[in-house]
Design a protein around this motif. Structure first.
Motif, PDB file in Angstrom:
ATOM      1  N   ASP A   1       0.729  -1.231   0.100  1.00  0.00           N
ATOM      2  CA  ASP A   1      -0.068  -0.058  -0.166  1.00  0.00           C
ATOM      3  C   ASP A   1       0.982   1.226   0.162  1.00  0.00           C
ATOM      4  N   GLU A   2       2.053   1.051  -0.381  1.00  0.00           N
ATOM      5  CA  GLU A   2       2.977   2.143  -0.300  1.00  0.00           C
ATOM      6  C   GLU A   2       3.407   2.563  -1.667  1.00  0.00           C
ATOM      7  N   ILE A   3       3.604   3.985  -1.902  1.00  0.00           N
ATOM      8  CA  ILE A   3       4.200   4.528  -3.419  1.00  0.00           C
ATOM      9  C   ILE A   3       5.201   5.223  -2.814  1.00  0.00           C
ATOM     10  N   ARG A   4       6.615   4.750  -3.278  1.00  0.00           N
ATOM     11  CA  ARG A   4       7.742   5.360  -2.891  1.00  0.00           C
ATOM     12  C   ARG A   4       7.902   6.121  -4.265  1.00  0.00           C
ATOM     13  N   ILE A   5       7.969   7.596  -4.127  1.00  0.00           N
ATOM     14  CA  ILE A   5       8.150   8.499  -5.187  1.00  0.00           C
ATOM     15  C   ILE A   5       9.770   9.205  -5.129  1.00  0.00           C
ATOM     16  N   THR A   6      10.392   9.112  -5.766  1.00  0.00           N
ATOM     17  CA  THR A   6      11.673   9.800  -6.243  1.00  0.00           C
ATOM     18  C   THR A   6      11.609  10.744  -7.046  1.00  0.00           C
ATOM     19  N   PRO A   7      11.634  12.291  -6.762  1.00  0.00           N
ATOM     20  CA  PRO A   7      11.654  13.305  -7.505  1.00  0.00           C
ATOM     21  C   PRO A   7      13.049  13.550  -8.013  1.00  0.00           C
ATOM     22  N   ARG A   8      13.133  14.364  -9.116  1.00  0.00           N
ATOM     23  CA  ARG A   8      14.386  14.710  -9.873  1.00  0.00           C
ATOM     24  C   ARG A   8      15.398  15.134  -9.218  1.00  0.00           C
ATOM     25  N   GLY A   9      15.255  15.949  -8.236  1.00  0.00           N
ATOM     26  CA  GLY A   9      16.084  16.571  -7.260  1.00  0.00           C
ATOM     27  C   GLY A   9      15.647  16.574  -5.672  1.00  0.00           C
ATOM     28  N   VAL A  10      16.760  16.867  -4.774  1.00  0.00           N
ATOM     29  CA  VAL A  10      16.425  16.908  -3.506  1.00  0.00           C
ATOM     30  C   VAL A  10      15.241  17.689  -3.048  1.00  0.00           C
ATOM     31  N   LEU A  11      14.487  17.431  -2.178  1.00  0.00           N
ATOM     32  CA  LEU A  11      13.421  18.359  -1.806  1.00  0.00           C
ATOM     33  C   LEU A  11      14.003  18.787  -0.178  1.00  0.00           C
ATOM     34  N   ARG A  12      14.471  20.185  -0.207  1.00  0.00           N
ATOM     35  CA  ARG A  12      15.091  20.597   0.757  1.00  0.00           C
ATOM     36  C   ARG A  12      14.249  20.876   1.970  1.00  0.00           C
ATOM     37  N   LYS A  13      14.806  20.821   3.139  1.00  0.00           N
ATOM     38  CA  LYS A  13      13.981  20.839   4.461  1.00  0.00           C
ATOM     39  C   LYS A  13      13.444  22.228   4.488  1.00  0.00           C
ATOM     40  N   GLY A  14      12.261  22.197   5.036  1.00  0.00           N
ATOM     41  CA  GLY A  14      11.828  23.846   5.108  1.00  0.00           C
ATOM     42  C   GLY A  14      10.844  24.289   4.014  1.00  0.00           C
ATOM     43  N   ARG A  15      11.084  23.546   2.776  1.00  0.00           N
ATOM     44  CA  ARG A  15      10.510  24.110   1.568  1.00  0.00           C
ATOM     45  C   ARG A  15       9.342  23.377   1.177  1.00  0.00           C
ATOM     46  N   ASP A  16       8.400  24.023   0.796  1.00  0.00           N
ATOM     47  CA  ASP A  16       7.102  23.463   0.255  1.00  0.00           C
ATOM     48  C   ASP A  16       7.287  22.780  -1.067  1.00  0.00           C
ATOM     49  N   PHE A  17       6.504  21.862  -1.182  1.00  0.00           N
ATOM     50  CA  PHE A  17       6.683  21.006  -2.629  1.00  0.00           C
ATOM     51  C   PHE A  17       5.211  20.688  -2.787  1.00  0.00           C
ATOM     52  N   THR A  18       4.901  20.241  -4.337  1.00  0.00           N
ATOM     53  CA  THR A  18       3.831  19.476  -4.637  1.00  0.00           C
ATOM     54  C   THR A  18       4.101  18.094  -5.097  1.00  0.00           C
ATOM     55  N   VAL A  19       3.120  17.426  -5.088  1.00  0.00           N
ATOM     56  CA  VAL A  19       3.116  15.891  -5.834  1.00  0.00           C
ATOM     57  C   VAL A  19       1.788  15.811  -6.259  1.00  0.00           C
ATOM     58  N   THR A  20       1.675  15.370  -7.602  1.00  0.00           N
ATOM     59  CA  THR A  20       0.369  15.222  -8.220  1.00  0.00           C
ATOM     60  C   THR A  20       0.511  13.659  -8.705  1.00  0.00           C
ATOM     61  N   VAL A  21      -0.513  12.924  -8.243  1.00  0.00           N
ATOM     62  CA  VAL A  21      -0.683  11.455  -8.639  1.00  0.00           C
ATOM     63  C   VAL A  21      -2.174  11.242  -9.233  1.00  0.00           C
ATOM     64  N   THR A  22      -1.861  10.882 -10.642  1.00  0.00           N
ATOM     65  CA  THR A  22      -2.976  10.522 -11.352  1.00  0.00           C
ATOM     66  C   THR A  22      -3.295   8.809 -11.182  1.00  0.00           C
ATOM     67  N   TYR A  23      -4.464   8.564 -11.000  1.00  0.00           N
ATOM     68  CA  TYR A  23      -4.658   7.023 -10.380  1.00  0.00           C
ATOM     69  C   TYR A  23      -6.225   6.632 -10.884  1.00  0.00           C
ATOM     70  N   GLY A  24      -6.575   5.478 -10.835  1.00  0.00           N
ATOM     71  CA  GLY A  24      -7.758   4.990 -11.257  1.00  0.00           C
ATOM     72  C   GLY A  24      -8.040   3.416 -10.851  1.00  0.00           C
ATOM     73  N   GLY A  25      -9.231   3.082 -10.855  1.00  0.00           N
ATOM     74  CA  GLY A  25      -9.242   1.778 -10.690  1.00  0.00           C
ATOM     75  C   GLY A  25     -10.915   1.469  -9.897  1.00  0.00           C
ATOM     76  N   LEU A  26     -10.924   0.272  -9.569  1.00  0.00           N
ATOM     77  CA  LEU A  26     -12.130  -0.222  -8.561  1.00  0.00           C
ATOM     78  C   LEU A  26     -12.054  -0.012  -7.131  1.00  0.00           C
ATOM     79  N   PRO A  27     -12.410   1.000  -6.573  1.00  0.00           N
ATOM     80  CA  PRO A  27     -11.952   1.037  -5.113  1.00  0.00           C
ATOM     81  C   PRO A  27     -12.864  -0.158  -4.380  1.00  0.00           C
ATOM     82  N   GLU A  28     -12.277  -0.700  -3.553  1.00  0.00           N
ATOM     83  CA  GLU A  28     -12.879  -1.882  -2.538  1.00  0.00           C
ATOM     84  C   GLU A  28     -12.876  -1.434  -0.971  1.00  0.00           C
ATOM     85  N   PRO A  29     -14.067  -1.695  -0.560  1.00  0.00           N
ATOM     86  CA  PRO A  29     -14.093  -1.262   0.991  1.00  0.00           C
ATOM     87  C   PRO A  29     -13.139  -2.308   1.621  1.00  0.00           C
TER      88      PRO A  29
END
Length: 463
Positions: free
Chosen positions: A109-137
């Motif tokens: 249940d984990e997505i491990r995401i590796t950006p192109r560069g280091v995300l520096r401490k204290g700075r804001d960033f955005t991550v956008t995930v496109t996804y789909g399927g049949l959700p299950e309870p």
């Protein structure tokens, strides 16, 4: 002051070691895959603080398919080479970090995401995930043996996700300690209504679809988010004190049980505002859906979700959660009595308000109804265990604890304690130790023995 050559060398070595230690501690590393909650070790994610979710979801009831695009704005709490998000079973097709395509891998249940560069401490960033399927309870013993999460109905979907099912329909840092604000856009076939948290910003039609845009501008735990879709009769207005109210009821359930959900919601919201402190959100309300397979209701932020028309005491319970659970959320799931014990005690306060029973009488009724050899008394309320986190004792012995506290410290201190608790932890998180400390400060008494007896000890306490 002068130093010898050997002393100067020692100073230089110490300084170099200190600089190396600082550099090592600030070196970019992967974020942890979970926050380490003992009940759900992999839920939540380390290395960043979620700030805002922008959710776009489209649901087709005919095929049960969900397509989504989630943009999370977060702040790095350490310099990151990679980080995780929680998502259960749905398929990810694309990930972007700060607008640039990023690599990702899946492990359970984990997505491990590796950006192109280091995300520096204290700075804001955005991550956008496109996804789909049949959700299950989800299922299992946790929620009274009921399924929970994304639950298909005859005309749409009922979404109630406590404790760990938010990540069945959107990628997130799925733990109540990582709260954020939300914009939620729901696309559904025309004729259906999408209901979510906070205020309704807009509704418009596009082709054969209706899009509703909701905004929750107060911090919210992931499990409190909803995107419930169906046919609803909607009534809006204001409570007598002026709080906006939005109530959506499945027409199949109109007039069932003889409960006026709108009127009870308005009255209880105002009454709790007088006892617990100002209402913490921009709107109150209810979502009442015809979902008989879900044997529970949930304190969805700003609009509790009911899987049928519930009685008055259930409504006041879920509305009390807006203060105890939603605004003030648990720091770890083992502290769940701070939610359920308080909301159950609110039911006793409501009976007192109605003049049908004093809280003392409700306490005695609950205490005397269970013999000493009942399994009820075998649960440690302060740490009930994952699969029994919603055991009856968490609710009722939790409420007994509060009545015992009230009788120990007196009404004046007790009814000063409740609004103080909701004020100092408003929109944040807290734990049992925090509550004990505050109760002792306000009452001027040592209370270790009381809490040890009612929360940390199994067996039926002597009165």
């Amino acid at each position: 002051m002068a130093f010898s050559r050997s002393a100067r060398l020692g100073i230089l070595v110490t300084a170099a070691a200190s600089l190396f230690s600082v550099a090592a501690s600030s070196a970019p590393v992967p974020g942890a895959p979970g926050i380490g909650d003992s009940y759900f070790p992999q839920l939540g994610n380390g290395g960043f603080d979620a700030r805002h979710y922008d959710l776009d979801v489209a649901y087709n009831p005919d095929t049960a398919r969900l397509d989504g695009r989630t943009t999370l704005t977060a702040r790095a709490t350490q310099s990151l080479t990679s980080f995780d998000l929680d998502l259960q079973k749905l398929t990810v097709t694309r990930v972007e970090v700060n607008g640039r395509k990023a690599r990702f891998t899946r492990s359970g249940d984990e997505i491990r995401i590796t950006p192109r560069g280091v995300l520096r401490k204290g700075r804001d960033f955005t991550v956008t995930v496109t996804y789909g399927g049949l959700p299950e309870p989800l299922g299992g013993p946790i929620v009274f043996g009921s399924k929970y999460g994304w639950m298909k109905t005859s005309d749409g979907v009922f979404v109630a996700c406590e404790p760990n099912a938010a990540s069945t329909w959107f990628p997130s840092s799925d733990h109540p300690s990582d709260k954020a604000t939300y914009d939620i856009r729901i696309k559904a076939p025309k004729g259906l209504t999408g209901v979510s948290n906070g205020r309704l910003i807009s509704t418009y039609d596009r082709g054969g679809q209706t899009v509703t845009h909701w905004r929750e501008s107060r911090p919210m735990a992931t499990y409190l988010a909803t995107a419930t879709i169906g046919k609803f009769d909607v009534k809006t207005g204001r409570t007598p004190s002026g709080i906006p109210i939005y109530v959506a009821i499945d027409p199949v359930l109109a007039n069932s049980n003889g409960v006026d959900v709108y009127a009870v919601t308005a009255e209880a919201t105002d009454y709790w505002s007088r006892l617990f402190g100002p209402y913490p959100f921009e709107e109150t309300g209810a979502i009442v859906d015809n979902m008989p397979e879900a044997g529970f209701s949930l304190e969805v932020q700003s609009k509790p979700a009911y899987s049928a028309v519930r009685n008055e005491t259930t409504i006041v319970h879920e509305l009390a959660h807006q203060w105890f659970g939603d605004s003030v959320s648990v720091d770890r799931w083992k502290d769940i009595w701070l939610n359920e014990g308080f909301a159950t005690y609110a039911q006793w306060l409501w009976a007192e308000h109605r003049g049908t029973a004093s809280a003392h009488d409700s306490f005695l009724a609950a205490y005397n109804a269970r013999p000493a050899d009942s399994s009820f008394w075998g649960v440690e309320v302060a740490d009930p265990g994952r699969d029994t986190m919603f055991a009856s004792a968490v609710y009722n012995r939790g409420a007994m604890t509060l009545q015992a506290l009230r009788e120990r410290i007196g009404d004046a201190a007790f009814f000063r304690l409740l609004p103080t608790w909701t004020r100092i932890h408003r929109y944040g998180n807290a734990n049992t130790a925090d509550f004990v400390r505050l109760a002792e400060r306000i009452s001027g008494q040592k209370l270790d023995d009381l809490f040890q007896k009612w929360l940390y000890t199994t067996g039926k306490p002597a009165l």
